[in-house]
Enzyme design. Structure first.
Site, short mmCIF file in Angstrom:
data_model
loop_
_atom_site.label_atom_id
_atom_site.label_comp_id
_atom_site.label_asym_id
_atom_site.label_seq_id
_atom_site.Cartn_x
_atom_site.Cartn_y
_atom_site.Cartn_z
N ASN A 162 3.79 8.40 4.65
CA ASN A 162 5.13 8.29 3.79
C ASN A 162 4.57 9.16 2.48
O ASN A 162 3.66 8.61 1.69
CB ASN A 162 5.46 6.94 3.57
CG ASN A 162 6.73 7.10 2.44
OD1 ASN A 162 7.24 8.13 2.17
ND2 ASN A 162 6.95 5.90 1.81
N GLU A 217 11.21 1.56 -2.61
CA GLU A 217 11.42 2.11 -3.57
C GLU A 217 12.74 2.68 -3.62
O GLU A 217 13.67 2.60 -4.60
CB GLU A 217 10.37 3.36 -3.96
CG GLU A 217 9.07 2.87 -4.11
CD GLU A 217 7.81 3.68 -3.41
OE1 GLU A 217 8.21 4.88 -3.01
OE2 GLU A 217 6.79 3.37 -3.28
N GLY A 246 1.42 0.86 -3.07
CA GLY A 246 1.18 1.56 -4.24
C GLY A 246 0.33 0.77 -5.31
O GLY A 246 0.20 1.43 -6.33
P1 PGA Z 1 0.88 2.79 -0.18
O1 PGA Z 1 2.32 3.14 0.06
O2 PGA Z 1 0.16 3.08 1.27
O3 PGA Z 1 0.54 4.03 -1.12
O4 PGA Z 1 0.82 1.49 -0.61
C1 PGA Z 1 2.87 2.78 1.17
C2 PGA Z 1 4.51 2.69 1.36
O5 PGA Z 1 5.09 2.38 0.22
O6 PGA Z 1 5.13 3.47 2.11
#
Ligand code: PGA
Length: 243
Positions: free
Chosen positions: A10, A96, A169
């Site tokens: 992603n 998000e 994140g």
């Molecule tokens: P991350 O994001 O691997 O950076 O934690 C995953 C996501 O939000 O799809």
């Protein structure tokens, strides 16, 4: 029944179309034939990514779409527009989108149905916030998101991505045991006929260092990878760990 692992990157709002072309070419050339691997890329990167991935195992997904095929919805993109570009699928309900753009379960159910009707594959993302987990609401949140989101899927199989919001994140990852518990719960919510065939990806700070132990859990069937999907080496290491 053994489910084939499915790993999706992603990219979120990263990479211009000029950056996406060479990056997707590299990934597409290195993804093992027969693997289930996808990149969820920004709208502006879709055309160049589809072109660069053509004829390889790498699939190209959008990160969102509108539920209607066309209309007066400035700034939106529809399923027929994605299909016309040769896009394979769409990620729906990322936290998000829910958190910053007001995505509701009801709209997601409509989007999911429109995507499946158009012939797109779907990854439906679900997951609880830190506050919801601390309040003991993890299961009720997951139950609502999964049952409302999938209400329109009928007997069609979609991929589910379990992403605890507090672990996306951030540097925090759910322990393999916590993730397994949530995945098993999500699987228990699925209609009996789809339960064994449905792949449930884990998402939230998945990296080469923790992918192996997460993917070893019986109900974790792949990953939705954010930060570690922006470079070829960590992403391909996670794909290899899933293999
Ligand atoms: P991350 O994001 O691997 O950076 O934690 C995953 C996501 O939000 O799809």
């Amino acid at each position: 029944m053994s489910r084939r692992p499915f790993v999706a990157g992603n990219w979120k709002m990263h990479k211009t179309a000029s950056e996406a072309g060479p990056f997707v070419s590299e990934l597409a050339g290195r993804v093992p034939a027969g693997a289930d691997v996808a990149g969820c890329v920004p709208f502006t990167d879709l055309a160049t990514s589809v072109e660069a991935a053509a004829g390889t195992a790498l699939q190209v997904f959008a990160q969102n779409m509108h539920q209607l095929p066309q209309g007066a919805f400035t700034g939106e993109i529809s399923a027929p527009m994605l299909l016309d570009l040769g896009v394979d699928g769409v990620l729906l309900g990322h936290s998000e989108r829910r958190q910053y753009f007001g995505e509701t379960d009801a709209a997601l159910a409509e989007k999911l149905s429109a995507a499946l009707d158009a012939g797109l594959d779907v990854i439906l993302a679900v997951g609880e916030s830190e506050g919801e987990r601390e309040a003991g609401e993890t299961e009720s949140v997951l139950e609502r998101q999964v049952t409302v989101g999938l209400a329109a899927a009928g007997d069609q199989v979609v991929t589910i991505a379990y992403e605890p919001i507090w672990a996306t994140g951030t540097s925090r990852t759910a322990t393999p045991e916590m993730a397994q518990e949530a995945h098993a719960f999500i699987r228990s919510l699925l209609p009996a006929a789809l339960r064994e065939a449905t792949r449930i990806q884990y998402g939230g700070s998945m990296k080469p260092e923790n992918a192996g132990e997460l993917l070893a859990q019986p109900d974790i069937d792949g990953g939705l990878v954010g930060g570690a999907s922006l470079d070829a080496e960590p992403f391909l290491a996670i794909v290899a760990a899933a293999g």
